[in-house]
Design a protein around this motif. Sequence first.
Motif, PDB file in Angstrom:
ATOM      1  N   ARG A 127       0.831  -1.206   0.000  1.00 37.93           N
ATOM      2  CA  ARG A 127       0.000   0.000   0.000  1.00 37.93           C
ATOM      3  C   ARG A 127       0.863   1.253   0.000  1.00 37.93           C
ATOM      4  O   ARG A 127       0.548   2.235  -0.687  1.00 37.93           O
ATOM      5  CB  ARG A 127      -0.941  -0.011   1.203  1.00 37.93           C
ATOM      6  N   LYS A 176       1.556   6.544  -7.027  1.00 37.73           N
ATOM      7  CA  LYS A 176       0.490   7.430  -7.488  1.00 37.73           C
ATOM      8  C   LYS A 176       0.858   8.891  -7.311  1.00 37.73           C
ATOM      9  O   LYS A 176       0.536   9.728  -8.159  1.00 37.73           O
ATOM     10  CB  LYS A 176      -0.808   7.113  -6.732  1.00 37.73           C
ATOM     11  N   ALA A 210       0.929   3.994  -2.969  1.00 36.55           N
ATOM     12  CA  ALA A 210       0.652   5.404  -2.669  1.00 36.55           C
ATOM     13  C   ALA A 210       1.778   6.289  -3.176  1.00 36.55           C
ATOM     14  O   ALA A 210       1.543   7.358  -3.772  1.00 36.55           O
ATOM     15  CB  ALA A 210       0.462   5.590  -1.168  1.00 36.55           C
TER      16      ALA A 210
END
Length: 440
Positions: free
Chosen positions: A20, A27, A24
């Motif tokens: 995760r 992105k 993140a």
Amino acid sequence: MAEVGKGVNAGKLASNVQKRITRAQEKVLQKLGKADETKDTAFEEEVAKFNKQLADGTKLQKDLKAYMTAVNTMHECSKRLHDCLAEMYDPEWFGKEEVDSIAEDTDLLWQDFHQKLVDNALISMDTYLAQFPDIKARIAKRERKLVDFDSARHHFASIQKSKKKDEAKIAKPLALVEKAAPGWAQGIITAHQIAQTNLSRNQAEEELGRAQKVFEEINYDLQEELPTLWDSRVGIYVNTFQSVAGLEKNFHRDMGKLNQNLTDIMTKLDEQRLAKKGVTTASTGKSEEAANHNLSESGSDAPKSPAKSREGPPVSRPPRPASSQEVKQDNIINLLEDAVVPDINISTQPQNEAPTVTNGSSDAELPPSVIYKVKVVHDYGATDSDELDLKAGDIVLVLPFANPDEQDEGWLMGVKESHWLQNKNLLVKGVFPENFTQKL
């Protein structure tokens, strides 16, 4: 075993957290323009169509359930209405058993209609929509795996770039190493640096391969399924609306038959009421003329004249003629009058003319153009210049129309027999409603 399981769970949790964090970061870099993002315009169009298809199907399912709720409501209202009729319907009235049977059949018809709607429309709609959550979850998973693939691709590119820099550094003289280490150790240090660089590169390459494989597998499946799912919407729409329309057609057809039966029973019950009312009138000593006058004044029990049209087909069918029981009652009253009226009629005739009793005329006296004779059973007031004004008990000679196309359904052409007997001509003729008369 418990400790191992706990350790495995902790390791998996840590791995998921790390994924995760990596996604993140990727992105953020993509939004800032520091990292390129893999784009698939064709797939994005398929996803847009998928979202529209899901929204349309969900709305159709919601409206179909609302329709089913309305059917249930109508069923309950219909049942209460028929129950109310059954409670009010006296046992001695005509068709009591038939009325109860119609109520039961109506209830069963509503139940069958609702159940068939569930089986043929609602269940298939639910099955159709049941496949969307799984596909939607796989689309979301594809998006995550695409981010992982981009991240692994960027990491591998970064390792590749750093390897070239490291190789350039290793190629330079190692002044400090030469001073600090003997000659035999310099080769070991160089080899270690190269091994570390190659290890990082191999790990990054393996990670990129795994990420690419997972992404391509799920991407391939969705590329195959989404167009097929989009095309399937036509079949579900056809099945749903065809089923609803067909079931409604059959339901209203069968319900119409039951309603017609109920209407016939109500009509017969009303005829019996009128017949009973006629017997009561006779028993109280009222004459037929007075009774007919009251009927014509009230306008509720006398038959209505059929519609006339000289320019086209009849507007409506003529009302039903008087019941046989009413006709019998009229005949009884007329027979009583015939026994008394002759003396009165003779006294009122002009002295230079022979007295007439209309029911006693013979067929030999009639002109050849007369088809048959009828007796008036209800008063009829002419509403047009071409109509005859009739009183109950009058005898009318029925004549053919000069032009059959001018005859309206439910209307006859004729001359009063009294006019024929007095004047021996057929000049004063006119039309009159057939259902106000009885054929002799």
